[in-house]
Design a protein around this motif. Structure first.
Motif, short mmCIF file in Angstrom:
data_model
loop_
_atom_site.label_atom_id
_atom_site.label_comp_id
_atom_site.label_asym_id
_atom_site.label_seq_id
_atom_site.Cartn_x
_atom_site.Cartn_y
_atom_site.Cartn_z
N GLU A 1 -4.89 -8.83 -2.68
CA GLU A 1 -4.87 -8.62 -1.24
C GLU A 1 -5.79 -9.61 -0.53
N THR B 1 1.20 -12.97 10.05
CA THR B 1 1.02 -11.72 9.31
C THR B 1 1.93 -10.65 9.90
N THR B 2 2.61 -9.92 9.05
CA THR B 2 3.45 -8.82 9.50
C THR B 2 3.17 -7.60 8.64
N LYS B 3 2.93 -6.49 9.30
CA LYS B 3 2.67 -5.21 8.63
C LYS B 3 3.82 -4.27 8.98
N CYS C 1 5.26 -5.90 18.35
CA CYS C 1 5.11 -4.61 17.67
C CYS C 1 6.14 -3.63 18.22
N LEU D 1 2.21 -5.46 3.63
CA LEU D 1 1.78 -6.63 4.39
C LEU D 1 2.58 -7.83 3.92
N PHE E 1 3.00 1.32 3.68
CA PHE E 1 3.22 0.06 4.39
C PHE E 1 3.11 -1.11 3.42
N SER F 1 3.54 -7.36 14.05
CA SER F 1 3.33 -8.76 13.66
C SER F 1 2.30 -9.43 14.55
N LYS G 1 -2.91 -2.11 15.53
CA LYS G 1 -2.07 -2.38 14.36
C LYS G 1 -2.48 -1.54 13.15
N GLU G 2 -2.87 -0.32 13.43
CA GLU G 2 -3.17 0.66 12.39
C GLU G 2 -2.84 2.04 12.95
N ASN H 1 0.88 -1.17 0.00
CA ASN H 1 0.00 0.00 0.00
C ASN H 1 0.92 1.22 0.00
N TYR I 1 5.51 -0.45 8.22
CA TYR I 1 5.51 0.89 7.64
C TYR I 1 6.95 1.29 7.37
#
Length: 256
Positions: free
Chosen positions: A223, A140-142, A87, A27, A25, A134, A115-116, A20, A144
């Motif tokens: 996605e 799942t790991t996000k 995190c 994913l 960020f 994470s 997580k946002e 994105n 930025y």
């Protein structure tokens, strides 16, 4: 002749990436903190927003815990034995933490919990490069990125290190640099941006099966809403058409 679909056991590693770019960020599924640590030039300190680590330092201003670079090895070992959400946001020195306003501290707590973000999570006082979020068991790991080109650094080093270990076996750490598979070229990595925007599964084919080449197969996978369920369907994804191949020729020693 219709090509026979490749089975999941044709591959030794997969990495899913959805980018994105507008919100800075990406994913991931298939990425662990240990792999991130190995692949990236790491910042000096991590402010822990959610974690299971018991030996962190404590900052009196924020009432949050943090870990310095000298303790990353211990942190890595601890995370390997405790499956928990992890995190963090990086910073250069503790003086910067002491400059955070109550509003900024509240935002960091929100990031760790939800997580946002409520706004771009790059703080002038912290000068952070990443926000790393994470899920439990790292399904799942996000992440930025302040500088999106560092995504290429992560993906390139992730696969380069994996390939070198697979092709060098037990002698990986003894091999001379000239004998190692070279890094995936930057221009090839940069050309993957459109794939990442759509959602891409990158799969490393077993070098024993591809013989004279080392191959990364890329498939378009849009996605996914529930990445924690991704791996239960990996067999179905690998049967989809390969949209692109990145190939290292063992004879010419060139990537293409």
């Amino acid at each position: 002749m219709v090509k026979k679909p490749l089975n999941a056991d044709y591959y030794i590693q997969h990495l899913y990436i959805y980018l994105n770019e507008a919100d800075q960020f990406a994913l991931f599924s298939g990425l662990t903190f240990a792999q991130f640590l190995d692949a990236m030039k790491m910042p000096k300190n991590l402010l822990l927003l959610k974690h299971p680590y018991e030996d962190a330092s404590f900052n009196m201003h924020t009432y949050m815990e943090f870990v310095g670079q000298e303790d990353f090895v211990q942190l890595r070992k601890a995370l390997a034995h405790k499956k928990s959400e992890f995190c963090w946001i990086d910073f250069k020195n503790e003086k910067q933490l002491n400059s955070l306003t109550p509003q900024e501290q509240a935002e960091l707590l929100y990031i760790g919990h939800k997580k946002e973000t409520v706004r771009p999570p790059f703080y002038a006082d912290l000068q952070n490069e990443f926000v790393y979020l994470s899920s439990e068991e790292e399904q799942t790991t996000k992440i930025y990125f302040r500088y999106m080109e560092r995504l290429n650094e992560l993906v390139g080093n992730y696969f380069t290190q994996l390939i070198r270990k697979e092709t060098s076996g037990q002698n990986f750490w003894r091999r001379k640099p000239k004998d190692l598979v070279p890094e995936v070229p930057r221009e090839i990595l940069a050309s993957l941006k459109n794939d990442f925007r759509e959602g891409a599964l990158i799969s490393l084919a077993d070098p024993e099966k591809t013989k004279n080449t080392i191959e990364l197969h890329i498939r378009s996978v849009e996605e996914i809403s529930f990445l924690d369920e991704f791996w239960s369907d990996i067999g179905d994804y690998t049967k989809q058409e390969v949209t692109r191949k990145i190939i290292f020729d063992r004879k010419t020693k060139q990537w293409r």
